[in-house]
Design a protein around this motif. Structure first.
Motif, PDB file in Angstrom:
ATOM      1  N   ALA A  86       1.087  -1.039  -0.476  1.00  0.00           N
ATOM      2  CA  ALA A  86      -0.042   0.665   0.442  1.00  0.00           C
ATOM      3  C   ALA A  86       1.012   1.418   0.240  1.00  0.00           C
ATOM      4  O   ALA A  86       0.701   2.420  -0.627  1.00  0.00           O
ATOM      5  CB  ALA A  86      -0.853   0.036   0.907  1.00  0.00           C
ATOM      6  N   GLY A  87       2.021   1.189   0.563  1.00  0.00           N
ATOM      7  CA  GLY A  87       2.502   2.363   0.266  1.00  0.00           C
ATOM      8  C   GLY A  87       3.337   2.664  -0.191  1.00  0.00           C
ATOM      9  O   GLY A  87       3.648   3.729  -1.210  1.00  0.00           O
ATOM     10  N   ARG A  88       3.803   0.696  -1.055  1.00  0.00           N
ATOM     11  CA  ARG A  88       4.520   1.604  -2.565  1.00  0.00           C
ATOM     12  C   ARG A  88       3.078   2.591  -3.331  1.00  0.00           C
ATOM     13  O   ARG A  88       3.430   3.131  -4.650  1.00  0.00           O
ATOM     14  CB  ARG A  88       5.470   0.435  -3.362  1.00  0.00           C
ATOM     15  CG  ARG A  88       6.910  -0.028  -2.512  1.00  0.00           C
ATOM     16  CD  ARG A  88       7.289   1.232  -2.446  1.00  0.00           C
ATOM     17  NE  ARG A  88       8.749   0.615  -1.657  1.00  0.00           N
ATOM     18  CZ  ARG A  88       9.882   1.356  -0.457  1.00  0.00           C
ATOM     19  NH1 ARG A  88       8.089   0.836   0.715  1.00  0.00           N
ATOM     20  NH2 ARG A  88      10.282   0.805  -0.177  1.00  0.00           N
ATOM     21  N   PHE A  89       2.472   2.053  -3.222  1.00  0.00           N
ATOM     22  CA  PHE A  89       1.475   2.315  -4.514  1.00  0.00           C
ATOM     23  C   PHE A  89       0.844   3.337  -4.486  1.00  0.00           C
ATOM     24  O   PHE A  89       0.859   4.622  -5.027  1.00  0.00           O
ATOM     25  CB  PHE A  89       0.168   0.812  -3.740  1.00  0.00           C
ATOM     26  CG  PHE A  89      -1.405   1.558  -5.345  1.00  0.00           C
ATOM     27  CD1 PHE A  89      -2.001   0.879  -5.550  1.00  0.00           C
ATOM     28  CD2 PHE A  89      -2.035   2.594  -4.497  1.00  0.00           C
ATOM     29  CE1 PHE A  89      -2.569   1.471  -7.041  1.00  0.00           C
ATOM     30  CE2 PHE A  89      -3.612   2.699  -5.286  1.00  0.00           C
ATOM     31  CZ  PHE A  89      -3.511   2.066  -7.061  1.00  0.00           C
ATOM     32  N   ALA A  90       0.864   4.326  -2.777  1.00  0.00           N
ATOM     33  CA  ALA A  90       0.243   5.441  -2.952  1.00  0.00           C
ATOM     34  C   ALA A  90       1.836   6.032  -3.440  1.00  0.00           C
ATOM     35  O   ALA A  90       1.261   7.782  -3.943  1.00  0.00           O
ATOM     36  CB  ALA A  90       0.400   5.772  -0.867  1.00  0.00           C
ATOM     37  N   ALA A  91       2.808   6.122  -2.989  1.00  0.00           N
ATOM     38  CA  ALA A  91       4.027   6.660  -3.233  1.00  0.00           C
ATOM     39  C   ALA A  91       4.426   6.585  -4.948  1.00  0.00           C
ATOM     40  O   ALA A  91       4.033   7.629  -5.534  1.00  0.00           O
ATOM     41  CB  ALA A  91       5.235   6.173  -2.933  1.00  0.00           C
ATOM     42  N   LYS A  92       3.889   5.630  -5.456  1.00  0.00           N
ATOM     43  CA  LYS A  92       4.381   5.544  -6.927  1.00  0.00           C
ATOM     44  C   LYS A  92       2.844   6.556  -7.164  1.00  0.00           C
ATOM     45  O   LYS A  92       2.927   7.741  -8.519  1.00  0.00           O
ATOM     46  CB  LYS A  92       3.771   4.083  -7.695  1.00  0.00           C
ATOM     47  CG  LYS A  92       5.647   3.905  -6.860  1.00  0.00           C
ATOM     48  CD  LYS A  92       5.070   2.370  -8.438  1.00  0.00           C
ATOM     49  CE  LYS A  92       6.013   0.941  -7.632  1.00  0.00           C
ATOM     50  NZ  LYS A  92       6.508   0.360  -8.559  1.00  0.00           N
ATOM     51  N   GLU A  93       1.079   5.779  -6.939  1.00  0.00           N
ATOM     52  CA  GLU A  93       0.531   7.719  -6.866  1.00  0.00           C
ATOM     53  C   GLU A  93       1.191   8.900  -6.547  1.00  0.00           C
ATOM     54  O   GLU A  93       0.876   9.964  -7.956  1.00  0.00           O
ATOM     55  CB  GLU A  93      -0.238   7.214  -6.035  1.00  0.00           C
ATOM     56  CG  GLU A  93      -1.330   6.393  -7.025  1.00  0.00           C
ATOM     57  CD  GLU A  93      -2.379   6.328  -8.122  1.00  0.00           C
ATOM     58  OE1 GLU A  93      -2.384   6.976  -8.757  1.00  0.00           O
ATOM     59  OE2 GLU A  93      -2.651   4.836  -8.808  1.00  0.00           O
ATOM     60  N   ALA A  94       1.773   8.820  -6.001  1.00  0.00           N
ATOM     61  CA  ALA A  94       2.090  10.557  -5.880  1.00  0.00           C
ATOM     62  C   ALA A  94       3.008  10.949  -6.164  1.00  0.00           C
ATOM     63  O   ALA A  94       2.686  12.071  -7.011  1.00  0.00           O
ATOM     64  CB  ALA A  94       2.926  10.606  -3.734  1.00  0.00           C
ATOM     65  N   TYR A  95       4.146   9.657  -6.419  1.00  0.00           N
ATOM     66  CA  TYR A  95       5.375  10.442  -8.280  1.00  0.00           C
ATOM     67  C   TYR A  95       4.154  10.340  -9.018  1.00  0.00           C
ATOM     68  O   TYR A  95       4.876  12.429  -9.588  1.00  0.00           O
ATOM     69  CB  TYR A  95       6.180   9.503  -8.028  1.00  0.00           C
ATOM     70  CG  TYR A  95       7.535   9.804  -9.417  1.00  0.00           C
ATOM     71  CD1 TYR A  95       8.155  10.148  -9.089  1.00  0.00           C
ATOM     72  CD2 TYR A  95       6.989   9.484 -10.203  1.00  0.00           C
ATOM     73  CE1 TYR A  95       9.335  10.630  -9.731  1.00  0.00           C
ATOM     74  CE2 TYR A  95       7.744   9.728 -11.352  1.00  0.00           C
ATOM     75  CZ  TYR A  95       8.810  10.447 -11.554  1.00  0.00           C
ATOM     76  OH  TYR A  95       9.734  10.593 -12.362  1.00  0.00           O
ATOM     77  N   ALA A  96       2.988  10.305  -9.571  1.00  0.00           N
ATOM     78  CA  ALA A  96       3.039  10.666 -11.095  1.00  0.00           C
ATOM     79  C   ALA A  96       1.907  11.959 -11.247  1.00  0.00           C
ATOM     80  O   ALA A  96       1.861  12.750 -11.562  1.00  0.00           O
ATOM     81  CB  ALA A  96       1.504   8.798 -11.401  1.00  0.00           C
ATOM     82  N   LYS A  97       1.528  12.238  -9.876  1.00  0.00           N
ATOM     83  CA  LYS A  97       0.768  13.272  -9.392  1.00  0.00           C
ATOM     84  C   LYS A  97       1.733  14.709  -9.530  1.00  0.00           C
ATOM     85  O   LYS A  97       1.664  15.649  -9.914  1.00  0.00           O
ATOM     86  CB  LYS A  97       0.051  13.470  -8.176  1.00  0.00           C
ATOM     87  CG  LYS A  97      -1.198  12.712  -8.065  1.00  0.00           C
ATOM     88  CD  LYS A  97      -2.115  12.581  -7.342  1.00  0.00           C
ATOM     89  CE  LYS A  97      -2.882  11.424  -6.955  1.00  0.00           C
ATOM     90  NZ  LYS A  97      -4.068  11.248  -5.468  1.00  0.00           N
ATOM     91  N   ALA A  98       2.947  14.306  -8.850  1.00  0.00           N
ATOM     92  CA  ALA A  98       3.644  14.963  -8.656  1.00  0.00           C
ATOM     93  C   ALA A  98       4.276  15.590 -10.331  1.00  0.00           C
ATOM     94  O   ALA A  98       5.357  16.405 -10.513  1.00  0.00           O
ATOM     95  CB  ALA A  98       4.975  14.697  -8.006  1.00  0.00           C
ATOM     96  N   ASN A  99       4.843  14.346 -10.946  1.00  0.00           N
ATOM     97  CA  ASN A  99       4.927  14.198 -12.343  1.00  0.00           C
ATOM     98  C   ASN A  99       4.171  15.031 -13.356  1.00  0.00           C
ATOM     99  O   ASN A  99       4.641  15.159 -14.354  1.00  0.00           O
ATOM    100  CB  ASN A  99       5.214  12.950 -13.494  1.00  0.00           C
ATOM    101  CG  ASN A  99       6.285  13.177 -14.019  1.00  0.00           C
ATOM    102  OD1 ASN A  99       7.477  13.318 -14.764  1.00  0.00           O
ATOM    103  ND2 ASN A  99       5.557  12.135 -15.289  1.00  0.00           N
ATOM    104  N   GLY A 100       3.027  15.008 -13.179  1.00  0.00           N
ATOM    105  CA  GLY A 100       2.537  16.194 -13.986  1.00  0.00           C
ATOM    106  C   GLY A 100       1.253  15.254 -14.446  1.00  0.00           C
ATOM    107  O   GLY A 100       0.515  15.985 -15.677  1.00  0.00           O
ATOM    108  N   THR A 101       1.934  13.492 -14.746  1.00  0.00           N
ATOM    109  CA  THR A 101       1.416  12.892 -16.174  1.00  0.00           C
ATOM    110  C   THR A 101       0.540  11.983 -15.712  1.00  0.00           C
ATOM    111  O   THR A 101      -0.821  11.225 -16.235  1.00  0.00           O
ATOM    112  CB  THR A 101       1.842  12.075 -16.481  1.00  0.00           C
ATOM    113  OG1 THR A 101       3.375  10.874 -15.345  1.00  0.00           O
ATOM    114  CG2 THR A 101       3.884  13.225 -17.144  1.00  0.00           C
ATOM    115  N   GLY A 102       0.286  11.612 -13.789  1.00  0.00           N
ATOM    116  CA  GLY A 102      -0.916  10.171 -13.981  1.00  0.00           C
ATOM    117  C   GLY A 102      -0.351   9.464 -14.301  1.00  0.00           C
ATOM    118  O   GLY A 102      -0.076   9.182 -15.184  1.00  0.00           O
TER     119      GLY A 102
END
Length: 120
Positions: free
Chosen positions: A51-67
């Motif tokens: 769950a932590g890795r899932f949330a972290a990767k989602e947060a990364y995609a949001k920060a990257n601006g791409t999803g």
């Protein structure tokens, strides 16, 4: 200069249900190296890790601006551990960027925040 900030949170029950329904969910979310870390844990700790890795990767995609989608997948981002145990993005979408990441867990959820720092 900060390029992007991302935040995500997910219920542990949702991750547990996804794994129970489809064990290949783990392979869809975690890289091979991340799966090696995942396998070191048991029971609830495995769910927290995933769950932590899932949330972290989602947060990364949001920060990257791409999803996530055609330009970026869960396996395009790899989050391993530094020697002191803190999470480190080893495989960012843009290697020239600096990525700061924090992951936290409670009894019910996992959350992550990502800050991407760029040169421009």
């Amino acid at each position: 200069m900060i390029k992007g900030i991302g935040l995500d949170m997910i219920d542990l029950d949702r991750i547990q249900k996804a794994v129970t329904k489809n064990p290949r969910f783990i392979e869809r979310i975690l890289t091979e190296k991340e799966q090696q870390l995942y396998k070191k844990y048991t029971g609830t700790r495995q769910v927290e890790f995933l769950a932590g890795r899932f949330a972290a990767k989602e947060a990364y995609a949001k920060a990257n601006g791409t999803g996530f989608g055609a330009a970026l997948s869960f396996l395009d981002v790899e989050i391993l551990q530094a020697k002191d145990g803190k999470p480190v993005v080893e495989k960012p979408a843009h290697p020239e960027e600096t990525v700061f990441i924090s992951i936290t867990h409670t009894g019910r959820s996992a959350a992550a925040q990502v800050i991407i720092e760029g040169n421009k």
